[in-house]
Write an enzyme that holds these catalytic residues in place. Sequence first.
Site, short mmCIF file in Angstrom:
data_model
loop_
_atom_site.label_atom_id
_atom_site.label_comp_id
_atom_site.label_asym_id
_atom_site.label_seq_id
_atom_site.Cartn_x
_atom_site.Cartn_y
_atom_site.Cartn_z
N ASP A 1 21.65 74.31 165.48
CA ASP A 1 22.20 73.33 166.42
C ASP A 1 21.15 72.44 167.07
OD1 ASP A 1 24.93 75.37 167.72
OD2 ASP A 1 24.78 74.00 166.01
N ASP B 1 18.01 51.28 157.87
CA ASP B 1 18.91 52.42 158.07
C ASP B 1 18.06 53.60 157.65
OD1 ASP B 1 20.73 54.45 157.93
OD2 ASP B 1 22.20 53.39 156.69
N LEU C 1 18.37 56.84 157.50
CA LEU C 1 18.96 57.80 156.58
C LEU C 1 20.42 57.42 156.37
CD1 LEU C 1 17.31 59.99 155.29
CD2 LEU C 1 18.32 61.63 156.82
N ASP C 2 20.70 56.93 155.19
CA ASP C 2 22.06 56.53 154.87
C ASP C 2 22.75 57.68 154.16
OD1 ASP C 2 24.20 54.49 154.41
OD2 ASP C 2 23.71 54.94 152.33
N ASP D 1 18.31 62.30 160.57
CA ASP D 1 18.30 60.84 160.65
C ASP D 1 17.44 60.35 161.81
OD1 ASP D 1 20.30 61.85 162.26
OD2 ASP D 1 21.90 60.61 161.42
N GLU E 1 19.32 51.11 162.61
CA GLU E 1 20.71 51.51 162.81
C GLU E 1 20.82 52.54 163.93
OE1 GLU E 1 23.84 52.99 159.52
OE2 GLU E 1 22.71 54.51 160.58
N GLU E 2 19.76 53.31 164.15
CA GLU E 2 19.79 54.38 165.14
C GLU E 2 19.42 53.92 166.56
OE1 GLU E 2 21.08 57.20 164.63
OE2 GLU E 2 21.20 57.12 162.44
P1 AHG Z 1 25.25 56.49 157.69
O1 AHG Z 1 25.02 57.86 157.16
O2 AHG Z 1 23.97 55.67 157.71
O3 AHG Z 1 25.97 56.45 159.01
O4 AHG Z 1 26.16 55.66 156.65
C1 AHG Z 1 27.32 56.21 156.09
C2 AHG Z 1 28.06 55.10 155.41
C3 AHG Z 1 27.70 54.83 153.97
O5 AHG Z 1 26.54 55.38 153.49
C4 AHG Z 1 28.88 55.35 153.19
O6 AHG Z 1 29.10 54.58 152.06
C5 AHG Z 1 30.00 55.26 154.16
O7 AHG Z 1 29.44 55.43 155.43
C6 AHG Z 1 31.05 56.30 153.94
O8 AHG Z 1 32.11 56.06 154.80
P2 AHG Z 1 33.53 56.76 154.61
O9 AHG Z 1 33.30 58.22 154.88
O10 AHG Z 1 34.40 56.10 155.62
O11 AHG Z 1 33.99 56.50 153.20
MN MN Z 2 24.20 53.99 156.54
MN MN Z 3 22.15 56.00 158.84
#
Ligand code: AHG
Ligand code: MN
Ligand code: MN
Length: 336
Positions: free
Chosen positions: A65, A117, A119-120, A71, A94-95
Amino acid sequence: MDKNQIITLDEFIIHRQKDFPYASGELTGLLRDIGVAAKIVNREVNKAGLVNILGVDGNSNASGDEVQKLDMYANEKLITCLKNSGECCGIASEENEDFIPMPTVESKNAKYVVLFDPLDGSSNIDVNVSVGTIFSIFRRKSDANGDVTLEDFLQKGSEQVAAGYVLYGTSTILVYSTGRGVNGFTLDPSIGEFCLSHRDIKIPDRGNYYSVNQGYYLKFDVEMRRYIDHCSDMNLRLRYIGSMVSDIHRTLFQGGIFLYPNTRKYPQGKLRVLYECNPLAFIVEQAGGKAITCQLERILDLQATELHQRTTIVIGSPAMVDEMEEFVGRYTVVPT
Ligand code: AHG
Ligand code: MN
Ligand code: MN
């Protein structure tokens, strides 16, 4: 050049610097900083499972936790690497709510801003699915002697001087472009270097895959539903990882189309213009593909008015994006 010769990322970017007549080496330095940060993040991503079980960072409990979220870790590493070298005058992430001006380093007159971004696809980390870092670089608009301004970050994607991503997948690959094609570098863990592995990447004209969160099907507008039906009628295979960077990487190499339309929850779309869509659209266009919104505007022509602005996106193989465009023309319901 000997085909078997190993070319590292550093060698490649230094060699390419000659392509820019007035380059001072700053952009080269920035790309190198991002490469270093990526190696550090890669190391942590690879041991993410261990950290959660063993509490390696010293302040976590068994359930993990209190372990710093990966990220946030990636965010800090990128900021530190970019700050240390003094090659950029500001970053936006993004953060972080706001952009962060970088302290000036003596003898350097930093003229670039970096957006990322860190960590995407971060919801995928706990289950060992690929995540990535996405970055975008602009030349600042404001006077080089003054403070960096919001306008430096709110530039159209077409103004990017470089963009790319690092995918921490079955292997770790860094893909980037400075507007003269796209190249990919795979991390060789035995020597700790990114080595040129994919030269002048071109996206196939069409592919066998479509990529969309089909769970939201009923929330999409009718033209999107018709297009998705068409993909299914054509027996295309559905692939949706839920990390945009991984879905785009597959699309880049194997061809296909990725869509994130507007839904009731996200009326403007979910994905961020500056941190996700601009850099990936730049890469895909440089590889011969297309990237537009569901309203058919070119992603790289969007004028963002705020840092965390979202957009809809349709991106991938050019013939498939064109086809989707036809569906929008044919099925859009014009309000009477
Ligand atoms: P992050 O992890 O930077 O917040 O981005 C998540 C994004 C992207 O990577 C992904 O294609 C999309 O959110 C998925 O969203 P859903 O779960 O709504 O499909
Ligand atoms: Mn992202
Ligand atoms: Mn991200």
